[in-house]
Design a protein around this motif. Structure first.
Motif, PDB file in Angstrom:
ATOM      1  N   ARG A 137     125.952  51.235 -21.450  1.00 25.55           N
ATOM      2  CA  ARG A 137     124.736  51.709 -22.104  1.00 25.55           C
ATOM      3  C   ARG A 137     125.002  52.893 -23.029  1.00 25.55           C
ATOM      4  O   ARG A 137     124.131  53.320 -23.761  1.00 25.55           O
ATOM      5  CB  ARG A 137     123.683  52.076 -21.060  1.00 25.55           C
ATOM      6  N   ARG A 138     126.198  53.454 -22.933  1.00 22.09           N
ATOM      7  CA  ARG A 138     126.645  54.555 -23.795  1.00 22.09           C
ATOM      8  C   ARG A 138     125.810  55.814 -23.648  1.00 22.09           C
ATOM      9  O   ARG A 138     125.702  56.602 -24.558  1.00 22.09           O
ATOM     10  CB  ARG A 138     126.705  54.097 -25.247  1.00 22.09           C
ATOM     11  N   LYS A 139     125.217  55.991 -22.480  1.00 15.13           N
ATOM     12  CA  LYS A 139     124.448  57.202 -22.192  1.00 15.13           C
ATOM     13  C   LYS A 139     125.175  57.995 -21.117  1.00 15.13           C
ATOM     14  O   LYS A 139     125.866  57.431 -20.280  1.00 15.13           O
ATOM     15  CB  LYS A 139     123.042  56.846 -21.728  1.00 15.13           C
ATOM     16  N   PHE A 140     124.970  59.310 -21.145  1.00 15.38           N
ATOM     17  CA  PHE A 140     125.600  60.160 -20.145  1.00 15.38           C
ATOM     18  C   PHE A 140     124.746  60.220 -18.887  1.00 15.38           C
ATOM     19  O   PHE A 140     123.533  60.082 -18.930  1.00 15.38           O
ATOM     20  CB  PHE A 140     125.822  61.567 -20.711  1.00 15.38           C
ATOM     21  N   TYR A 141     125.417  60.450 -17.748  1.00 12.51           N
ATOM     22  CA  TYR A 141     124.738  60.583 -16.464  1.00 12.51           C
ATOM     23  C   TYR A 141     125.537  61.567 -15.604  1.00 12.51           C
ATOM     24  O   TYR A 141     126.688  61.886 -15.902  1.00 12.51           O
ATOM     25  CB  TYR A 141     124.607  59.224 -15.761  1.00 12.51           C
ATOM     26  N   TRP A 142     124.910  62.046 -14.528  1.00 15.36           N
ATOM     27  CA  TRP A 142     125.581  62.917 -13.567  1.00 15.36           C
ATOM     28  C   TRP A 142     126.074  62.080 -12.400  1.00 15.36           C
ATOM     29  O   TRP A 142     125.365  61.188 -11.929  1.00 15.36           O
ATOM     30  CB  TRP A 142     124.632  64.004 -13.061  1.00 15.36           C
ATOM     31  N   THR A 143     127.269  62.389 -11.898  1.00 14.77           N
ATOM     32  CA  THR A 143     127.840  61.601 -10.806  1.00 14.77           C
ATOM     33  C   THR A 143     127.056  61.734  -9.507  1.00 14.77           C
ATOM     34  O   THR A 143     127.180  60.879  -8.633  1.00 14.77           O
ATOM     35  CB  THR A 143     129.310  61.995 -10.553  1.00 14.77           C
ATOM     36  N   ASP A 144     126.234  62.776  -9.378  1.00 16.36           N
ATOM     37  CA  ASP A 144     125.425  62.906  -8.160  1.00 16.36           C
ATOM     38  C   ASP A 144     124.115  62.123  -8.241  1.00 16.36           C
ATOM     39  O   ASP A 144     123.324  62.123  -7.316  1.00 16.36           O
ATOM     40  CB  ASP A 144     125.153  64.373  -7.831  1.00 16.36           C
ATOM     41  N   GLY A 145     123.878  61.448  -9.374  1.00 13.23           N
ATOM     42  CA  GLY A 145     122.676  60.636  -9.537  1.00 13.23           C
ATOM     43  C   GLY A 145     121.461  61.398 -10.033  1.00 13.23           C
ATOM     44  O   GLY A 145     120.406  60.802 -10.239  1.00 13.23           O
ATOM     45  N   SER A 146     121.578  62.706 -10.233  1.00  9.63           N
ATOM     46  CA  SER A 146     120.439  63.477 -10.732  1.00  9.63           C
ATOM     47  C   SER A 146     120.196  63.187 -12.211  1.00  9.63           C
ATOM     48  O   SER A 146     121.055  62.618 -12.894  1.00  9.63           O
ATOM     49  CB  SER A 146     120.643  64.975 -10.487  1.00  9.63           C
ATOM     50  N   ARG A 147     119.032  63.582 -12.680  1.00  7.71           N
ATOM     51  CA  ARG A 147     118.601  63.280 -14.050  1.00  7.71           C
ATOM     52  C   ARG A 147     119.408  64.071 -15.082  1.00  7.71           C
ATOM     53  O   ARG A 147     119.653  65.258 -14.903  1.00  7.71           O
ATOM     54  CB  ARG A 147     117.114  63.617 -14.170  1.00  7.71           C
ATOM     55  N   TRP A 148     119.800  63.434 -16.165  1.00 12.84           N
ATOM     56  CA  TRP A 148     120.509  64.074 -17.282  1.00 12.84           C
ATOM     57  C   TRP A 148     119.448  64.749 -18.163  1.00 12.84           C
ATOM     58  O   TRP A 148     118.941  64.171 -19.106  1.00 12.84           O
ATOM     59  CB  TRP A 148     121.300  63.022 -18.063  1.00 12.84           C
ATOM     60  N   ASN A 149     119.106  65.991 -17.825  1.00 12.71           N
ATOM     61  CA  ASN A 149     118.003  66.655 -18.514  1.00 12.71           C
ATOM     62  C   ASN A 149     118.424  67.950 -19.212  1.00 12.71           C
ATOM     63  O   ASN A 149     117.576  68.703 -19.684  1.00 12.71           O
ATOM     64  CB  ASN A 149     116.860  66.949 -17.538  1.00 12.71           C
ATOM     65  N   TYR A 150     119.707  68.220 -19.258  1.00  8.87           N
ATOM     66  CA  TYR A 150     120.226  69.404 -19.938  1.00  8.87           C
ATOM     67  C   TYR A 150     121.625  69.074 -20.444  1.00  8.87           C
ATOM     68  O   TYR A 150     122.378  68.354 -19.771  1.00  8.87           O
ATOM     69  CB  TYR A 150     120.285  70.597 -18.967  1.00  8.87           C
ATOM     70  N   TRP A 151     121.959  69.559 -21.624  1.00  9.01           N
ATOM     71  CA  TRP A 151     123.323  69.423 -22.159  1.00  9.01           C
ATOM     72  C   TRP A 151     123.594  70.593 -23.070  1.00  9.01           C
ATOM     73  O   TRP A 151     122.684  71.233 -23.588  1.00  9.01           O
ATOM     74  CB  TRP A 151     123.521  68.093 -22.890  1.00  9.01           C
ATOM     75  N   TYR A 152     124.882  70.885 -23.252  1.00  5.34           N
ATOM     76  CA  TYR A 152     125.280  72.055 -24.036  1.00  5.34           C
ATOM     77  C   TYR A 152     126.543  71.713 -24.828  1.00  5.34           C
ATOM     78  O   TYR A 152     127.604  72.284 -24.617  1.00  5.34           O
ATOM     79  CB  TYR A 152     125.499  73.245 -23.095  1.00  5.34           C
TER      80      TYR A 152
END
Length: 159
Positions: free
Chosen positions: A103-118
């Motif tokens: 899907r070419r989207k980023f995710y967190w390995t703990d399953g939490s929402r990807w809601n911040y990036w820097y």
């Protein structure tokens, strides 16, 4: 005038985060260092591993551990401060971000929402480059970059 006031408020908030008392445990003979921030323990491992090895190491430590997922700028600053505090000689640290190659989207390995990036300049790279794992740079203000998952880097677990 409003811009100066906002800047001063942000400066005070950043300083309070970085100077707030946190529990520190240093286990330098094992190459690990831990700090508690907002009730969560973060452990820095100075021995470089690949992304998959680092994630497996975090899950083996128990307490439902994973590579760190970062959901705020204050946590990002805290982790950067932690790396610098323990004087770990590394330019990049694995964090728990990874790109889903389908899907070419980023995710967190703990399953939490990807809601911040820097992201730093030039990052993330295009999905065709196969640089699918995320590191936090320690030589600038904590910007993130996507690199090859097979590279070996020190890492930060949360548990």
């Amino acid at each position: 005038m409003k811009a100066i006031l906002v800047f001063l408020i942000l400066l005070v908030v950043a300083e309070s985060i970085l100077s707030a008392p946190n529990e520190i445990t240093a286990l330098s003979e094992a190459g690990t260092y831990s700090m508690i921030f907002e009730g969560v323990t973060y452990t820095l491992y100075s021995s470089p591993l690949t992304f998959a090895q680092a994630e497996a190491s975090c899950t083996r430590t128990g307490y439902n551990g994973h590579l760190v997922s970062i959901h705020s700028h204050s946590l990002n600053l805290f982790l950067l401060h932690m790396v610098r505090h323990f004087n770990v000689d590394a330019h990049q640290m694995w964090i728990g971000g990874k790109r889903n190659s389908f899907r070419r989207k980023f995710y967190w390995t703990d399953g939490s929402r990807w809601n911040y990036w820097y992201w730093g300049s030039g990052s993330p790279s295009g999905p065709g480059y196969h640089q699918n794992c995320v590191v936090m740079s320690t030589t600038n203000p904590g910007y993130w970059h996507d690199i090859f998952c097979s590279y070996k880097r020190p890492y930060i677990c949360e548990h």
